[in-house]
Design a protein around this motif. Structure first.
Motif, PDB file in Angstrom:
ATOM      1  N   SER A  89      12.512  64.364  47.821  1.00  0.00           N
ATOM      2  CA  SER A  89      12.565  64.788  46.417  1.00  0.00           C
ATOM      3  C   SER A  89      12.055  63.694  45.488  1.00  0.00           C
ATOM      4  CB  SER A  89      13.988  65.210  46.035  1.00  0.00           C
ATOM      5  OG  SER A  89      14.810  64.070  45.908  1.00  0.00           O
ATOM      6  N   GLN A  90      11.910  62.474  46.003  1.00  0.00           N
ATOM      7  CA  GLN A  90      11.306  61.404  45.202  1.00  0.00           C
ATOM      8  C   GLN A  90       9.777  61.526  45.186  1.00  0.00           C
ATOM      9  OE1 GLN A  90      12.905  57.402  45.854  1.00  0.00           O
ATOM     10  NE2 GLN A  90      14.718  58.282  46.814  1.00  0.00           N
ATOM     11  N   LEU A  91       9.243  62.429  46.011  1.00  0.00           N
ATOM     12  CA  LEU A  91       7.790  62.623  46.099  1.00  0.00           C
ATOM     13  C   LEU A  91       7.349  63.909  45.413  1.00  0.00           C
ATOM     14  CD1 LEU A  91       5.085  61.720  47.466  1.00  0.00           C
ATOM     15  CD2 LEU A  91       5.735  63.200  49.388  1.00  0.00           C
ATOM     16  N   SER A  92       8.154  64.955  45.564  1.00  0.00           N
ATOM     17  CA  SER A  92       7.755  66.280  45.087  1.00  0.00           C
ATOM     18  C   SER A  92       8.996  67.111  44.839  1.00  0.00           C
ATOM     19  CB  SER A  92       6.873  66.951  46.150  1.00  0.00           C
ATOM     20  OG  SER A  92       6.471  68.241  45.735  1.00  0.00           O
ATOM     21  N   THR A  93       8.787  68.269  44.229  1.00  0.00           N
ATOM     22  CA  THR A  93       9.886  69.205  44.058  1.00  0.00           C
ATOM     23  C   THR A  93      10.470  69.509  45.425  1.00  0.00           C
ATOM     24  OG1 THR A  93       8.720  70.172  42.186  1.00  0.00           O
ATOM     25  CG2 THR A  93      10.497  71.485  43.173  1.00  0.00           C
ATOM     26  N   CYS A  94      11.753  69.302  45.543  1.00  0.00           N
ATOM     27  CA  CYS A  94      12.312  69.400  46.893  1.00  0.00           C
ATOM     28  C   CYS A  94      13.778  69.796  46.858  1.00  0.00           C
ATOM     29  CB  CYS A  94      12.134  68.055  47.605  1.00  0.00           C
ATOM     30  SG  CYS A  94      12.429  68.150  49.372  1.00  0.00           S
ATOM     31  N   PRO A  95      14.040  71.069  46.621  1.00  0.00           N
ATOM     32  CA  PRO A  95      15.445  71.509  46.659  1.00  0.00           C
ATOM     33  C   PRO A  95      16.020  71.287  48.048  1.00  0.00           C
ATOM     34  CG  PRO A  95      13.945  73.390  46.667  1.00  0.00           C
ATOM     35  CD  PRO A  95      13.098  72.180  46.430  1.00  0.00           C
ATOM     36  N   ASP A  96      17.326  71.056  48.100  1.00  0.00           N
ATOM     37  CA  ASP A  96      17.959  70.812  49.399  1.00  0.00           C
ATOM     38  C   ASP A  96      17.833  72.060  50.277  1.00  0.00           C
ATOM     39  OD1 ASP A  96      19.198  69.375  51.338  1.00  0.00           O
ATOM     40  OD2 ASP A  96      21.215  69.552  50.501  1.00  0.00           O
ATOM     41  N   LEU A  97      17.822  71.854  51.567  1.00  0.00           N
ATOM     42  CA  LEU A  97      17.783  72.949  52.523  1.00  0.00           C
ATOM     43  C   LEU A  97      19.148  73.044  53.185  1.00  0.00           C
ATOM     44  CD1 LEU A  97      14.366  72.055  54.252  1.00  0.00           C
ATOM     45  CD2 LEU A  97      14.759  73.808  52.511  1.00  0.00           C
ATOM     46  N   THR A  98      19.572  74.256  53.509  1.00  0.00           N
ATOM     47  CA  THR A  98      20.798  74.389  54.285  1.00  0.00           C
ATOM     48  C   THR A  98      20.529  73.831  55.684  1.00  0.00           C
ATOM     49  OG1 THR A  98      20.243  76.549  55.205  1.00  0.00           O
ATOM     50  CG2 THR A  98      21.349  76.528  53.048  1.00  0.00           C
ATOM     51  N   ALA A  99      21.607  73.583  56.406  1.00  0.00           N
ATOM     52  CA  ALA A  99      21.446  73.076  57.776  1.00  0.00           C
ATOM     53  C   ALA A  99      20.628  74.051  58.606  1.00  0.00           C
ATOM     54  CB  ALA A  99      22.821  72.851  58.402  1.00  0.00           C
ATOM     55  N   SER A 100      20.843  75.336  58.371  1.00  0.00           N
ATOM     56  CA  SER A 100      20.110  76.357  59.126  1.00  0.00           C
ATOM     57  C   SER A 100      18.620  76.356  58.767  1.00  0.00           C
ATOM     58  CB  SER A 100      20.718  77.734  58.839  1.00  0.00           C
ATOM     59  OG  SER A 100      19.905  78.747  59.373  1.00  0.00           O
ATOM     60  N   GLU A 101      18.318  76.269  57.471  1.00  0.00           N
ATOM     61  CA  GLU A 101      16.910  76.223  57.041  1.00  0.00           C
ATOM     62  C   GLU A 101      16.213  74.983  57.597  1.00  0.00           C
ATOM     63  OE1 GLU A 101      17.413  78.445  52.670  1.00  0.00           O
ATOM     64  OE2 GLU A 101      17.665  76.267  52.853  1.00  0.00           O
ATOM     65  N   PHE A 102      16.938  73.863  57.548  1.00  0.00           N
ATOM     66  CA  PHE A 102      16.364  72.621  58.057  1.00  0.00           C
ATOM     67  C   PHE A 102      16.085  72.736  59.553  1.00  0.00           C
ATOM     68  CE2 PHE A 102      16.395  68.246  59.600  1.00  0.00           C
ATOM     69  CZ  PHE A 102      15.682  67.564  58.622  1.00  0.00           C
ATOM     70  N   ALA A 103      17.029  73.311  60.266  1.00  0.00           N
ATOM     71  CA  ALA A 103      16.882  73.447  61.724  1.00  0.00           C
ATOM     72  C   ALA A 103      15.719  74.361  62.088  1.00  0.00           C
ATOM     73  CB  ALA A 103      18.186  73.967  62.327  1.00  0.00           C
ATOM     74  N   THR A 104      15.540  75.412  61.291  1.00  0.00           N
ATOM     75  CA  THR A 104      14.438  76.347  61.558  1.00  0.00           C
ATOM     76  C   THR A 104      13.092  75.658  61.396  1.00  0.00           C
ATOM     77  OG1 THR A 104      15.741  78.246  60.850  1.00  0.00           O
ATOM     78  CG2 THR A 104      13.348  78.496  60.803  1.00  0.00           C
ATOM     79  N   ARG A 105      12.923  74.954  60.289  1.00  0.00           N
ATOM     80  CA  ARG A 105      11.646  74.258  60.067  1.00  0.00           C
ATOM     81  C   ARG A 105      11.459  73.153  61.108  1.00  0.00           C
ATOM     82  NH1 ARG A 105       8.085  74.850  56.059  1.00  0.00           N
ATOM     83  NH2 ARG A 105       8.365  76.890  57.000  1.00  0.00           N
ATOM     84  N   PHE A 106      12.542  72.448  61.421  1.00  0.00           N
ATOM     85  CA  PHE A 106      12.470  71.386  62.438  1.00  0.00           C
ATOM     86  C   PHE A 106      11.968  71.947  63.763  1.00  0.00           C
ATOM     87  CE2 PHE A 106      14.087  68.631  65.772  1.00  0.00           C
ATOM     88  CZ  PHE A 106      13.890  67.357  65.264  1.00  0.00           C
ATOM     89  N   ALA A 107      12.495  73.100  64.150  1.00  0.00           N
ATOM     90  CA  ALA A 107      12.092  73.712  65.423  1.00  0.00           C
ATOM     91  C   ALA A 107      10.634  74.152  65.389  1.00  0.00           C
ATOM     92  CB  ALA A 107      13.002  74.903  65.733  1.00  0.00           C
ATOM     93  N   GLU A 108      10.193  74.705  64.258  1.00  0.00           N
ATOM     94  CA  GLU A 108       8.786  75.122  64.124  1.00  0.00           C
ATOM     95  C   GLU A 108       7.855  73.933  64.314  1.00  0.00           C
ATOM     96  OE1 GLU A 108       9.328  78.716  60.791  1.00  0.00           O
ATOM     97  OE2 GLU A 108       8.655  76.711  60.190  1.00  0.00           O
ATOM     98  N   LEU A 109       8.237  72.824  63.716  1.00  0.00           N
ATOM     99  CA  LEU A 109       7.370  71.639  63.803  1.00  0.00           C
ATOM    100  C   LEU A 109       7.464  70.992  65.184  1.00  0.00           C
ATOM    101  CD1 LEU A 109       8.032  70.195  60.241  1.00  0.00           C
ATOM    102  CD2 LEU A 109       6.058  71.502  61.042  1.00  0.00           C
ATOM    103  N   ALA A 110       8.653  70.990  65.758  1.00  0.00           N
ATOM    104  CA  ALA A 110       8.825  70.407  67.097  1.00  0.00           C
ATOM    105  C   ALA A 110       7.992  71.167  68.125  1.00  0.00           C
ATOM    106  CB  ALA A 110      10.301  70.417  67.490  1.00  0.00           C
ATOM    107  N   ALA A 111       7.800  72.464  67.873  1.00  0.00           N
ATOM    108  CA  ALA A 111       7.005  73.279  68.803  1.00  0.00           C
ATOM    109  C   ALA A 111       5.551  72.832  68.830  1.00  0.00           C
ATOM    110  CB  ALA A 111       7.100  74.756  68.411  1.00  0.00           C
ATOM    111  N   GLN A 112       5.134  72.103  67.814  1.00  0.00           N
ATOM    112  CA  GLN A 112       3.757  71.599  67.787  1.00  0.00           C
ATOM    113  C   GLN A 112       3.598  70.319  68.605  1.00  0.00           C
ATOM    114  OE1 GLN A 112       1.989  71.554  63.789  1.00  0.00           O
ATOM    115  NE2 GLN A 112       3.314  73.213  63.145  1.00  0.00           N
ATOM    116  N   GLY A 113       4.692  69.828  69.147  1.00  0.00           N
ATOM    117  CA  GLY A 113       4.630  68.652  70.019  1.00  0.00           C
ATOM    118  C   GLY A 113       4.042  67.442  69.315  1.00  0.00           C
ATOM    119  N   ASP A 114       3.164  66.739  70.033  1.00  0.00           N
ATOM    120  CA  ASP A 114       2.588  65.526  69.461  1.00  0.00           C
ATOM    121  C   ASP A 114       1.504  65.815  68.429  1.00  0.00           C
ATOM    122  OD1 ASP A 114       4.264  63.911  70.883  1.00  0.00           O
ATOM    123  OD2 ASP A 114       2.871  63.619  72.548  1.00  0.00           O
TER     124      ASP A 114
END
Lengths: 164, 164
Positions: free
Chosen positions: A38-63
């Motif tokens: 949020s110090q870089l851009s508009t960045c409302p907090d994410l719920t733990a579930s929202e964070f986990a979903t995006r984390f998993a999407e990105l983790a699926a991209q591997g390296d």
């Protein structure tokens, strides 16, 4: 001479460097990662579930998608003080080449001037090179040209944008 | 009034527009797609196998990676006259927002001045908006600022690069 990098040495407790640079973990949601962004851009907090979903999407991209964070191991809550992202774009040109894109580099306002951002960006550039990218690019404000020049970046063109 | 787009009308044979804008297909390797890219950057030809491998990697990204091409349906060999790419970057900031990146826009030297590049870029911007991106960005040379302004882009920053 030692081949141990400062970061791995810190991880192993061999130095007094309290900063541990590593890949983003799911638990970083509780270590202030979103607040840091949020110090870089508009960045409302994410719920733990929202964070986990995006984390998993990105983790699926591997390296092909790497987010590094600088963790302050000296603080009980082990806050995230800096972060930066690299994603790898696969192309048809350059013989089926790859471009590394650096995005979302930010250092906590209270931790600036300690070189944390540069350490993260340099590490991202190394990762891109090791992944076989023929270049790494990023967009920034004109004021940050000198900052990124310290990591070997040179001005190449202009960034254009459409906002919806 | 009709809601039929020029491209879909051309595809249906309802107009005399010989240009059909569509997503990249595996068979475009034989329609000069790689040779077209060589007008933009260093681009040695790829074998059919190499092309197919990269095509499959990108196809696996689904709608997060779109390459559009402009096919000349009036020519027997149905050459590709222009192309442009959009990929969608998923972020944690902006409430788990998405950024569209436009890359590798090129129009065949013999087909410039007909608005093919603009049609492709405008379509890529529409796709990004429909995908929920909060912005679309691209990098270009300063000379192309006015060109991309015709698609709604405004200058936002500077592009920095490291080449290996």
């Amino acid at each position: 001479m030692t081949t141990t990098s400062p970061e791995s040495a810190a991880a192993a407790g061999e130095t007094n460097d309290p900063i541990y640079i590593r890949r983003l973990e799911l638990s970083d949601h509780e270590r202030g990662f979103v607040a840091l962004l949020s110090q870089l851009s508009t960045c409302p907090d994410l719920t733990a579930s929202e964070f986990a979903t995006r984390f998993a999407e990105l983790a699926a991209q591997g390296d092909d998608h790497v987010i590094l964070v600088a963790e302050d191991t000296s603080a009980p809550e082990r806050r995230i003080l800096a972060t930066g992202c690299l994603f790898v774009e696969r192309k048809f040109l350059r013989g089926g080449g790859k471009t590394g894109h650096v995005e979302d580099v930010v250092v906590d306002a209270a931790a600036r001037g300690r070189g944390l951002g540069l350490r993260i960006v340099r590490r991202l550039v190394e990762i891109a090179r090791d992944a076989g990218c023929y270049k790494v690019i990023l967009d920034c404000t004109p004021e940050l040209r000198a900052y990124y020049a310290k990591c070997g970046f040179v001005e190449k063109g202009v960034q254009m944008a459409v906002y919806f």
